[in-house]
Every structure is written in structure tokens, then in C-alpha cells.
Design a protein around this motif. Structure first.
Motif, PDB file in Angstrom:
ATOM      1  N   ALA A 114       0.380  -0.925   0.219  1.00  0.00           N
ATOM      2  CA  ALA A 114       0.210   0.233  -0.091  1.00  0.00           C
ATOM      3  C   ALA A 114       1.230   1.264   0.415  1.00  0.00           C
ATOM      4  CB  ALA A 114      -1.048   0.111   1.243  1.00  0.00           C
ATOM      5  N   TYR A 115       0.392   2.158  -0.217  1.00  0.00           N
ATOM      6  CA  TYR A 115       0.834   3.761  -0.545  1.00  0.00           C
ATOM      7  C   TYR A 115      -0.149   4.759  -0.532  1.00  0.00           C
ATOM      8  CZ  TYR A 115       4.099   6.484  -2.817  1.00  0.00           C
ATOM      9  OH  TYR A 115       5.060   8.135  -3.020  1.00  0.00           O
ATOM     10  N   ASN A 116       0.820   5.935   0.442  1.00  0.00           N
ATOM     11  CA  ASN A 116      -0.299   6.854   0.454  1.00  0.00           C
ATOM     12  C   ASN A 116       0.376   8.252  -0.512  1.00  0.00           C
ATOM     13  OD1 ASN A 116      -1.375   8.929   2.308  1.00  0.00           O
ATOM     14  ND2 ASN A 116       0.568   9.853   2.650  1.00  0.00           N
ATOM     15  N   TYR A 117      -0.980   8.369  -1.450  1.00  0.00           N
ATOM     16  CA  TYR A 117      -0.546   8.963  -2.166  1.00  0.00           C
ATOM     17  C   TYR A 117      -0.975  10.662  -2.129  1.00  0.00           C
ATOM     18  CZ  TYR A 117      -1.214   5.171  -5.018  1.00  0.00           C
ATOM     19  OH  TYR A 117      -0.948   3.551  -5.595  1.00  0.00           O
ATOM     20  N   MET A 118      -0.890  11.052  -1.139  1.00  0.00           N
ATOM     21  CA  MET A 118      -1.962  12.794  -0.690  1.00  0.00           C
ATOM     22  C   MET A 118      -0.603  13.387  -0.419  1.00  0.00           C
ATOM     23  SD  MET A 118      -5.495  12.468   1.133  1.00  0.00           S
ATOM     24  CE  MET A 118      -6.254  13.303   0.438  1.00  0.00           C
ATOM     25  N   LYS A 119      -0.206  14.483  -1.316  1.00  0.00           N
ATOM     26  CA  LYS A 119       0.497  14.766  -0.757  1.00  0.00           C
ATOM     27  C   LYS A 119       0.123  16.443   0.836  1.00  0.00           C
ATOM     28  CE  LYS A 119       3.511  13.656  -4.763  1.00  0.00           C
ATOM     29  NZ  LYS A 119       3.826  14.531  -5.705  1.00  0.00           N
ATOM     30  N   SER A 120      -0.600  16.653   0.793  1.00  0.00           N
ATOM     31  CA  SER A 120      -1.162  17.456   1.504  1.00  0.00           C
ATOM     32  C   SER A 120      -1.856  17.113   2.705  1.00  0.00           C
ATOM     33  CB  SER A 120      -1.973  18.834   1.356  1.00  0.00           C
ATOM     34  OG  SER A 120      -2.846  19.001   0.849  1.00  0.00           O
ATOM     35  N   GLY A 121      -1.078  17.361   4.099  1.00  0.00           N
ATOM     36  CA  GLY A 121      -1.714  17.041   5.190  1.00  0.00           C
ATOM     37  C   GLY A 121      -3.030  17.366   5.532  1.00  0.00           C
ATOM     38  N   HIS A 122      -3.054  18.615   5.070  1.00  0.00           N
ATOM     39  CA  HIS A 122      -4.535  19.490   5.292  1.00  0.00           C
ATOM     40  C   HIS A 122      -5.678  18.395   4.516  1.00  0.00           C
ATOM     41  CE1 HIS A 122      -2.333  22.751   7.684  1.00  0.00           C
ATOM     42  NE2 HIS A 122      -1.428  22.738   6.696  1.00  0.00           N
ATOM     43  N   LEU A 123      -5.593  18.394   3.753  1.00  0.00           N
ATOM     44  CA  LEU A 123      -6.453  17.655   2.828  1.00  0.00           C
ATOM     45  C   LEU A 123      -6.754  16.483   3.291  1.00  0.00           C
ATOM     46  CD1 LEU A 123      -6.202  18.785  -0.935  1.00  0.00           C
ATOM     47  CD2 LEU A 123      -7.626  19.430   0.423  1.00  0.00           C
ATOM     48  N   LEU A 124      -5.263  15.541   3.959  1.00  0.00           N
ATOM     49  CA  LEU A 124      -5.462  13.942   4.642  1.00  0.00           C
ATOM     50  C   LEU A 124      -6.220  14.187   5.577  1.00  0.00           C
ATOM     51  CD1 LEU A 124      -5.148  11.062   4.414  1.00  0.00           C
ATOM     52  CD2 LEU A 124      -3.157  11.555   5.480  1.00  0.00           C
ATOM     53  N   ARG A 125      -6.572  14.624   6.143  1.00  0.00           N
ATOM     54  CA  ARG A 125      -7.049  15.612   8.082  1.00  0.00           C
ATOM     55  C   ARG A 125      -8.792  15.535   7.179  1.00  0.00           C
ATOM     56  NH1 ARG A 125      -8.223  13.660  12.314  1.00  0.00           N
ATOM     57  NH2 ARG A 125      -6.297  13.926  12.707  1.00  0.00           N
ATOM     58  N   GLN A 126      -8.913  16.322   6.224  1.00  0.00           N
ATOM     59  CA  GLN A 126     -10.556  16.390   6.004  1.00  0.00           C
ATOM     60  C   GLN A 126     -11.196  15.721   6.097  1.00  0.00           C
ATOM     61  OE1 GLN A 126     -11.632  19.303   2.838  1.00  0.00           O
ATOM     62  NE2 GLN A 126      -9.439  21.388   4.072  1.00  0.00           N
ATOM     63  N   VAL A 127     -10.831  14.654   4.502  1.00  0.00           N
ATOM     64  CA  VAL A 127     -10.885  13.486   4.629  1.00  0.00           C
ATOM     65  C   VAL A 127     -10.304  12.272   6.041  1.00  0.00           C
ATOM     66  CG1 VAL A 127     -10.397  10.758   3.172  1.00  0.00           C
ATOM     67  CG2 VAL A 127      -9.633  13.145   2.226  1.00  0.00           C
ATOM     68  N   VAL A 128      -9.524  11.705   6.389  1.00  0.00           N
ATOM     69  CA  VAL A 128      -9.682  11.366   7.820  1.00  0.00           C
ATOM     70  C   VAL A 128     -11.059  11.519   8.989  1.00  0.00           C
ATOM     71  CG1 VAL A 128      -9.106  10.855  10.083  1.00  0.00           C
ATOM     72  CG2 VAL A 128      -7.292  10.192   7.712  1.00  0.00           C
ATOM     73  N   ASN A 129     -11.564  12.636   9.168  1.00  0.00           N
ATOM     74  CA  ASN A 129     -12.862  13.525   9.788  1.00  0.00           C
ATOM     75  C   ASN A 129     -13.787  12.917   8.685  1.00  0.00           C
ATOM     76  OD1 ASN A 129     -10.890  14.389  11.497  1.00  0.00           O
ATOM     77  ND2 ASN A 129     -11.405  17.255  10.819  1.00  0.00           N
ATOM     78  N   LYS A 130     -13.609  13.181   7.166  1.00  0.00           N
ATOM     79  CA  LYS A 130     -15.399  12.725   6.403  1.00  0.00           C
ATOM     80  C   LYS A 130     -15.704  11.384   7.019  1.00  0.00           C
ATOM     81  CE  LYS A 130     -16.324  16.290   3.950  1.00  0.00           C
ATOM     82  NZ  LYS A 130     -17.805  17.070   3.866  1.00  0.00           N
ATOM     83  N   LEU A 131     -14.502  10.439   7.038  1.00  0.00           N
ATOM     84  CA  LEU A 131     -14.439   8.551   7.431  1.00  0.00           C
ATOM     85  C   LEU A 131     -15.100   8.484   8.677  1.00  0.00           C
ATOM     86  CD1 LEU A 131     -11.743   7.340   5.968  1.00  0.00           C
ATOM     87  CD2 LEU A 131     -13.943   6.816   5.583  1.00  0.00           C
ATOM     88  N   ASN A 132     -15.023   9.528   9.964  1.00  0.00           N
ATOM     89  CA  ASN A 132     -15.170   9.339  10.971  1.00  0.00           C
ATOM     90  C   ASN A 132     -16.135   9.822  11.545  1.00  0.00           C
ATOM     91  OD1 ASN A 132     -12.806   8.617  12.500  1.00  0.00           O
ATOM     92  ND2 ASN A 132     -11.721  10.816  11.373  1.00  0.00           N
ATOM     93  N   ALA A 133     -17.264  10.264  10.273  1.00  0.00           N
ATOM     94  CA  ALA A 133     -18.763  10.648  10.516  1.00  0.00           C
ATOM     95  C   ALA A 133     -19.427   8.825  10.082  1.00  0.00           C
ATOM     96  CB  ALA A 133     -18.699  11.435   8.910  1.00  0.00           C
ATOM     97  N   ILE A 134     -18.124   8.446  10.172  1.00  0.00           N
ATOM     98  CA  ILE A 134     -19.324   6.660   9.442  1.00  0.00           C
ATOM     99  C   ILE A 134     -18.898   5.702  11.111  1.00  0.00           C
ATOM    100  CG2 ILE A 134     -19.478   4.431   8.348  1.00  0.00           C
ATOM    101  CD1 ILE A 134     -18.453   6.341   5.916  1.00  0.00           C
ATOM    102  N   ASP A 135     -20.238   5.521  11.765  1.00  0.00           N
ATOM    103  CA  ASP A 135     -20.259   4.905  12.627  1.00  0.00           C
ATOM    104  C   ASP A 135     -19.889   3.065  12.391  1.00  0.00           C
ATOM    105  OD1 ASP A 135     -19.583   3.043  15.017  1.00  0.00           O
ATOM    106  OD2 ASP A 135     -21.924   4.734  15.604  1.00  0.00           O
TER     107      ASP A 135
END
Length: 493
Positions: A114-135
Motif C-alpha cells: 500500500a502507499y499514501n498518495y496524498m501530498k497535502s496533510g491538510h486535505l488528508l485530515r479533511q478526508v479522515v474527518n469525513k470518515l469519522n462520520a461513519i460509525d
């Protein structure tokens, strides 16, 4: 949360802003490893509640809850450094021993390529926060996510990911229903892909589970091997969502790379359900692990040899294969001859065009066979389009209720399918006729008129035959003309 689809769509929109993520396949790969960690953490929460001695295979700071769950947590370069320099190296370095640390082995297998393709830590944080909406601990949301997961898998195919075909749920369901795995039997897919057959088998077996002991039997019944990293990651996540606590028997490897002679009796299984890649060519040397008389580089052909070998005596298999295999000659004919000698190929369901649209237009067949008795005759069933349908497509796929006619006709193998009768869709062909045809399994329906084949291989073969006939005619005419000129010359002399 009422609908997860907008969440996934918004995540993909965020990723499109990131300069490191290029195309759908990378977006899905990025989304999948994040989803895996989120799902894994939710399942660990359940295990901590039910088992006093539960220990995570990951160090505390690497668990989702400790770096991702807090919306105000790490972001920017700090988050990127953590993911690239701590999280990924640590997960790739977990125990490779499935016995001593099975959960760590699963995580390592998911992350090894696997590989982390994202280069912006700020955009990665936004993605992570969206995923946290799923329980994922809420059963309703988990069930809803299963439907969404299927959509992600279909999107993966649309991304043109190296020719992998999404097997329609109706087809996997029918194949599982007809092979009818029983609790206590081992079930395998040697070309697992994203796990569709295994998930169907789990759901089928779970109906037979009534206590903790039986659930433990189910947990150890499922096996699979997948060559490519992304489908493997999707498969493991899929199985976690379907209640397989430690999917350590889903191996990230090429099944064909292991020589046949290396398989031991304990490696053999009761049921194999698979749609092996067809049209593919294996890398040089892979075929050396197979007997000399059936060596080929064609992937689907090697899988059929392997499947026969992996089945226990009386083991059952259901396999998707293209038309080209049915009428193929040479090595294909030898593979079919051996299949009919060692297995009872009792049924071939012929699917119409478009079942795998839009990924491929190749016509496909479902082969059902049992190891241990030679084939005496093969029943064919031609699956029709539903009334008013001319072809399948993405918005109108094949449906499970279309197989009701086959199911009603099927009968049981125990009595030799004695209840089956011929009709305008079903016919029976004896082994002598198959042998006389050079093991051509492409036997046409005798109840309908002359059929026109649109199979590319068949059309090319017809074209080559007509070209050869035309050339023979030209040669014959040349010969006649040459003779005539010789005779004329001799007469004038």
C-alpha cells in the motif's frame, strides 16, 4: 447518518484537489487503506468489550482512535510525516507469522504494497474527518456500508484496473446456491479479487450457525489468494465487515506461482468458487510448476488445472470461463480431457452477452463439477435474457431472480440429476459425442435454429478458415491455368 454515498463522494472530491493522487484507481486505493484502519479499529472496540485479554497487534499511537479520531488532531506536515514515516513503516513491519500474531499478519498483508498518495496533510485530515462520520459499530450503518462497498468495487472496475472484472452479485449468489457449501466444509477462491464469492459463501454458511462453536467453525472455513495489492486490501476489509475476525487465510500472493507438487493433503478444500482472470498471460516460469502436458501461459487454463488439483475427493467447484476455453484446441483440449476423466462436469450454464458489461463483451459460462467420478454426460442450460431485455448494462445488470428457472430445473447430484428434463433451454450431451468432437465443449442448443456467434475468437477462426479456403481455391485455379498453358505450348510446338 441516513446515507453514506455523499460521504464517499465528498471524500473523493477532496482527493481530487490533492496533487499526489492521480486517477480513480489511486483514489480508491487511498480510500481503502483508510477505510481498513477505521473498520479494523471499530472491530477492535467490539473485541475489547467481549474479551478481557484482547491485545491489539498495533502500538497504541498507531491505532486509528489515537491519531485520526480527533477532528482537532494532527494535520498538515505533522500528519503527513506521521503517516509516511511512522504509520506505514510500522504496519509493513508487523509480524509475518500468521500463527503467533494472526491479526498483525493480516494488517501487514494489507499494507505491504500500500502507499499514501496524498501530498497535502491538510486535505488528508479533511478526508479522515469525513470518515469519522461513519460509525461501523452501528449494525444498520455497517449493513448500509456493505451496499456502498459494492459500489466502490464497481467503481474500481470502471477505473480500468488491469482487467479485473467485477462478478455480478446475481452470478456469485447463483454459483454459491448451487454448490451449497455446508458448515464444516472449507471454501476457497484461488483468484479472490475483492472477495465477492467468499462474502456470498459466508452469508450462505452463517444461516447454518446457531452457537459459538459453529461460528468458530465458520471463521476457519474461508480461504483465498489474491495476487494484486488493491483487490487484496478490498477483500480483507470486505471480510472484516462480514464478520470474519481474522482473515489471515486470505493470502496476498499468486496461487499459480506455487508448483502443484508442493500442495499437501491439508491444502485441499471441499468447495471452490471462482472467476479466474481470463485473457491474461502469466510471467515466464510460472507454467514450469505444472505437468508438462498441460503447460501454458494462459492464466484461466492454468487455474482450471490448479482447481482440479486443489479439490478434495468429492469436492465441488463452480467456475466462470469464457467461450474460448470451451472450443479451444491443443493444450486446452488436454486440460478438458483431464477434467472430464477426473471430475463429473455435470452442468454448463451458458450466459448471454453483456453479463460483464461494460468491462468485457466476452461471452461466459458457468462450469459446475465434482471431483472423483468421470463425466458420463454434460447438461447444458442456456440462460435467456429476461422478457423485453436485449442486453445487460451497468444500470440494468443481471438479477438473481432470473436464475429461478435454472434452480427449479436443477435437481440433486445424489440421484444423478434424474429429475432433469430437456426443454428449449436445456439439453444433454454424452461423453462419446464430446470425445468425437475433440473435447469441444461448445455444444450448440439443438432446440433452436442456426446461431450466429459474435465471439471474437470464433469470428477470427472463421475468418482464418475462409482465408485458407480462398487461398486453396486460388492455388487450384493457378494449377489449372498452368496445366492449360503447358498443354497449349506443347500443342503449338
Amino acid at each position: 447518518m441516513s446515507n453514506l454515498t455523499p460521504v464517499i463522494k465528498s471524500i473523493q472530491d477532496i482527493m481530487r484537489q490533492d496533487s499526489g493522487v492521480d486517477g480513480d484507481a489511486q483514489r480508491i486505493s487511498q480510500l481503502t487503506w483508510l477505510l481498513f484502519l477505521k473498520v479494523f479499529d471499530a472491530l477492535e472496540e467490539e473485541l475489547e468489550l467481549t474479551r478481557d485479554d484482547y491485545q491489539s497487534p498495533m502500538a497504541e499511537h498507531l491505532r486509528w482512535r489515537n491519531w485520526a479520531a480527533n477532528a482537532e488532531g494532527m494535520t498538515g506536515d505533522a500528519l503527513l510525516d506521521f503517516v509516511d514515516k511512522q504509520l506505514f513503516p510500522a504496519l509493513k513491519g508487523l509480524s509475518a507469522d500468521p500463527q503467533r500474531n494472526p491479526r498483525g499478519y493480516v494488517v501487514r498483508g494489507v499494507f505491504e504494497d500500500a502507499y499514501n498518495y496524498m501530498k497535502s496533510g491538510h486535505l488528508l485530515r479533511q478526508v479522515v474527518n469525513k470518515l469519522n462520520a461513519i460509525d461501523f459499530n452501528r449494525q444498520a450503518e455497517r449493513h448500509q456500508f456493505n451496499d456502498l462497498y459494492e459500489k466502490i468495487l464497481r467503481d474500481l472496475q470502471s477505473a480500468g484496473n488491469a482487467g479485473e472484472f467485477y462478478t455480478p452479485r446475481a452470478v456469485t449468489q447463483f454459483m454459491v446456491d448451487m454448490t451449497n457449501p455446508q458448515l464444516g466444509e472449507s471454501v476457497m477462491d484461488p483468484a479472490t479479487g475483492t472477495g465477492g464469492f467468499l462474502v456470498c459463501a459466508i452469508e450462505h454458511l452463517r444461516k447454518q450457525v446457531h452457537n459459538a462453536e459453529q461460528e468458530a467453525v465458520l471463521q476457519n472455513s474461508i480461504r483465498g489468494v489474491e495476487k494484486k495489492q488493491l483487490p487484496h486490501m478490498l477483500c480483507v476489509t470486505n471480510l472484516l465487515l462480514h464478520g470474519i475476525e481474522v482473515p489471515s487465510q486470505i493470502v496476498h500472493d499468486n496461487t499459480l506461482a506455487r508448483p502443484l507438487r508442493d500442495y499437501r493433503p491439508e491444502d485441499r478444500v471441499n468447495v471452490i468458487l471462482t472467476n479466474p482472470p481470463f485473457g491474461g498471460i502469466e510471467e515466464p516460469g510460472i507454467e514450469a510448476g505444472f505437468p508438462a502436458d498441460v503447460r501454458t501461459k494462459e492464466t484461466a487454463d492454468l487455474f482450471l488445472v490448479l482447481i482440479q488439483h486443489l479439490l478434495k475427493p468429492h469436492g465441488r467447484a463452480a467456475v466462470v470461463l469464457p467461450d474460448g476455453f470451451l472450443f479451444g484446441e491443443g493444450v486446452k483440449a488436454r486440460i478438458k480431457e483431464q477434467l472430464l476423466q477426473h471430475c463429473n462436469l455435470h452442468t454448463i450454464v451458458r450466459l448471454p452477452n453483456g453479463v460483464f458489461a461494460p468491462y468485457t463483451g466476452i461471452k461466459t459460462n458457468l462450469l459446475f463439477f465434482t471431483k472423483g467420478q468421470p463425466t458420463q454426460h454434460i447438461w447444458y442450460y442456456e440462460h435467456p435474457y429476461p422478457q423485453g431485455v436485449k442486453t445487460y448494462n451497468k444500470t440494468k445488470p443481471i438479477r438473481i431472480d432470473e436464475f429461478d428457472a435454472e434452480k427449479a430445473w436443477w435437481g440433486t447430484e445424489a440421484d444423478g440429476f434424474a429429475a432433469r428434463v430437456e426443454n428449449d433451454r436445456a439439453w444433454k450431451v454424452g461423453i462419446d459425442q464430446i470425445k468425437a468432437a475433440g473435447y469441444n465443449l461448445d455444444q450448440k442448443n439443438p432446440h433452436v435454429g442456426e446461431q450466429q456467434s459474435h465471439d471474437p475468437d470464433a469470428l477470427l477462426a472463421d475468418y482464418a478458415r475462409l482465408q485458407a479456403e480462398a487461398q486453396a481455391l486460388r492455388d487450384e485455379l493457378k494449377g489449372i491455368l498452368a496445366q492449360s498453358l503447358t498443354a497449349k505450348t506443347a500443342a503449338s510446338a
